[in-house]
Scaffold this motif. Structure first.
Motif, PDB file in Angstrom:
ATOM      1  N   PHE A 107     -12.948   9.287   4.999  1.00  0.00           N
ATOM      2  CA  PHE A 107     -12.593  10.523   5.699  1.00  0.00           C
ATOM      3  C   PHE A 107     -11.133  10.898   5.461  1.00  0.00           C
ATOM      4  N   ASP A 108     -10.255   9.901   5.373  1.00  0.00           N
ATOM      5  CA  ASP A 108      -8.846  10.179   5.070  1.00  0.00           C
ATOM      6  C   ASP A 108      -8.712  10.904   3.726  1.00  0.00           C
ATOM      7  N   ARG A 109      -9.439  10.418   2.727  1.00  0.00           N
ATOM      8  CA  ARG A 109      -9.369  11.062   1.408  1.00  0.00           C
ATOM      9  C   ARG A 109      -9.891  12.492   1.470  1.00  0.00           C
ATOM     10  N   GLN A 110     -10.988  12.684   2.233  1.00  0.00           N
ATOM     11  CA  GLN A 110     -11.564  14.023   2.317  1.00  0.00           C
ATOM     12  C   GLN A 110     -10.628  14.992   3.030  1.00  0.00           C
ATOM     13  N   LEU A 111     -10.003  14.544   4.109  1.00  0.00           N
ATOM     14  CA  LEU A 111      -9.106  15.423   4.846  1.00  0.00           C
ATOM     15  C   LEU A 111      -7.922  15.859   3.990  1.00  0.00           C
TER      16      LEU A 111
END
Length: 551
Positions: A107-111
């Motif tokens: 999720f960090d990468r997606q955000l």
């Protein structure tokens, strides 16, 4: 690439961007009723997900609904108040040890990527030149046939007469840069994008007089986070969070703001304080949800009626002025129905009131009738591997005390999912109907009727595709595109030019303010997410894992 489902671009039989999926022989569980239609609704938190789909999975029974089951335990299927609202992100990572930690990393990468893609687009000079030559997005379809013959546009010509414009995209520090390229090429690494816009003359068009074209707009994006299937799972788990206190006194009618709504809002403020504060500033809630008792247990009608607080938008003056005019003039509706006329989702914008309605029983989507009563079996989204759904929409604008618009905008969608891919295929299933006052309606039909008939029926009718597939290296390939036959209508083109002249001056600046507003909400969401990390990591315990898995 061996593809069982693909999107062929004009001028080439080798482009294949919509991905593929393995043939699915059966659903995960035996179906008690035949599949006739379904809808998958992908509603994600404030710009945090790359693609948002408004769809709902549904059964359309060919036989009468089954009798209600025996009474269930109270609150069955709904998430406990003690669970973090961010728990559904665990669905983004495969089950196994340290699932919460892996989901957070994904999720960090997606955000980080989402911020660049959604809020900081950057256009290269050569592409900006092309954009300046094209009509505004509101009238591209109407003027497509005339646009084909515009020699000023630097088309890339194909042997069959197709004209193409190809675009590539990639991160550029804090921005996402789009540039003009000579030919289509699929992305080869994460965070890269490829897009194409093409116009192909219809078979009966003469070279010197192109009166109709087949238009295609498509793109392909590679990301290293998750696919559409994981988003469906995330939604299925998120729906379990949609409840108030699930306690009496129960509602007797829909639409009353009471202790059920306050319990849901209190949890929202407690667990997502930054985003809740933004919602308090920009939105007024007249209703959020209604809770009813039934022999099978509590039923939640997520029944939103909210309004934008217009004065709060004044910090975005152009967006404020645009929305102020929109409120007084626009009504738009969209329904997802089964074969019996029951609803799986209803949404509307009615003179400033934003409505959204779904029904939940045991934390699962449930069909409902016009009286807001359950009308069939509930559905677990994550268990559906194939089916179809239909949508019906309308919209109208009031001008000079007269209503103008379109009704009967209908689509059918086929859905397929397996372990590595997920695909939606949409087709327009009816000719849209013009809405206009008597007398004016006949004139409007002469002007636009043929364009709409060709749009719905020409060359197979308007259709679109959206898919994701997981590549052998674990990266996901997203692809989307639409194609339609677009007839030339000189009167419509004249009207479009008049509208363009009015709208063009503010288009770019209004969109910039829209993005700034969206990023303001996005920042609040991210702040809440960062503060919730300890609660998310706690789900790596056996107890937390069981909570996320249970449906």
């Amino acid at each position: 690439m061996d593809s069982s489902f693909h999107f062929n671009f004009p001028g080439s039989s080798t482009y294949c961007i919509a991905g593929y999926h393995r043939k699915v022989a059966q659903t995960i569980r035996p179906l008690r009723l035949p599949f006739r239609a379904f809808r998958i609704a992908l509603i994600t938190s404030s710009a945090a997900i790359i693609i948002t789909i408004c769809a709902i999975a549904s059964y359309a029974a060919s036989s009468p609904p089954k009798p209600a089951p025996a009474p269930a335990a109270s609150n069955t299927g709904f998430a406990p108040d003690s669970r973090t609202l961010f728990a559904p992100i665990l669905c983004l990572a495969p089950p196994g040890p340290a699932r919460a930690s892996r989901a957070i990393a994904i999720f960090d990468r997606q955000l980080a990527f989402q911020r660049k893609l959604s809020f900081h687009p950057k256009i290269g000079p050569s592409l900006q030149h092309v954009i300046d030559l094209l009509p505004p997005r509101q009238s591209t379809l109407i003027r497509a046939a005339a646009l084909y013959s515009n020699s000023e546009v630097p088309w890339h010509d194909q042997a069959d007469g197709t004209h193409q414009i190809c675009v590539a995209g990639q991160p550029d520090n804090a921005d996402y840069l789009y540039t003009l390229v000579q030919q289509w090429r699929s992305p080869e690494e994460p965070a890269r994008f490829s897009g194409i816009f093409s116009l192909k003359p219809a078979a009966d068009s003469a070279p010197a007089n192109v009166s109709s074209v087949t238009g295609t707009l498509a793109g392909e994006l590679m990301i290293d986070t998750y696919g559409l299937g994981e988003l469906v799972d995330l939604l299925g788990d998120t729906l379990r969070e949609f409840h108030g206190d699930l306690k009496p006194p129960w509602d007797s009618a829909a639409g009353k703001f009471n202790h059920h709504d306050r319990a849901a809002m209190d949890r929202f403020h407690r667990q997502m304080p930054h985003l809740a504060a933004k919602f308090d500033r920009y939105f007024k809630f007249n209703n959020l949800l209604d809770e009813f008792n039934s022999p099978a247990g509590p039923i939640v009608l997520f029944n939103v009626d909210m309004e934008v607080r217009q004065d709060a938008l004044k910090k975005y003056p152009l967006l404020y002025e645009f929305y102020r005019k929109l409120v007084s003039a626009v009504v738009a509706k969209s329904d997802i129905l089964d074969a019996h006329g029951n609803y799986w989702m209803r949404e509307a914008f009615d003179h400033g009131h934003i409505h959204f309605t779904i029904m939940l029983r045991d934390g699962l989507l449930t069909p409902f009738n016009g009286a807001m009563q359950p009308a069939g079996d509930s559905v677990a989204l994550e268990e559906i591997t194939r089916g179809g759904y239909r949508a019906l929409a309308s919209g109208q604008v009031t001008s000079l005390a007269m209503n103008f618009g379109l009704a009967n905008i209908g689509f059918t969608t086929d859905y397929r999912r397996d372990a590595g891919s997920c695909t939606f295929v949409n087709r327009m299933n009816a000719v849209p109907q013009l809405v206009a006052p008597p007398g004016v309606h006949q004139v409007m039909d002469l002007v636009a009727g043929d364009f709409l008939r060709v749009l719905a029926t020409g060359d197979g009718g308007l259709n679109s595709k959206l898919s994701s597939r997981m590549l052998p290296n674990g990266v996901y390939d997203f692809a989307a595109g639409f194609t339609a036959e677009l007839n030339y209508s000189p009167t419509l083109e004249l009207l479009a030019r008049i509208g363009d002249a009015i709208a063009k001056e503010h288009n770019d600046r209004v969109r910039a303010e829209e993005r700034a507003f969206g990023e303001e909400l996005f920042d609040a969401f991210v702040a809440d997410y960062n503060e919730a990390r300890p609660a998310i990591l706690a789900l790596d315990s056996d107890k937390g894992e069981r909570q996320v898995k249970s449906k």
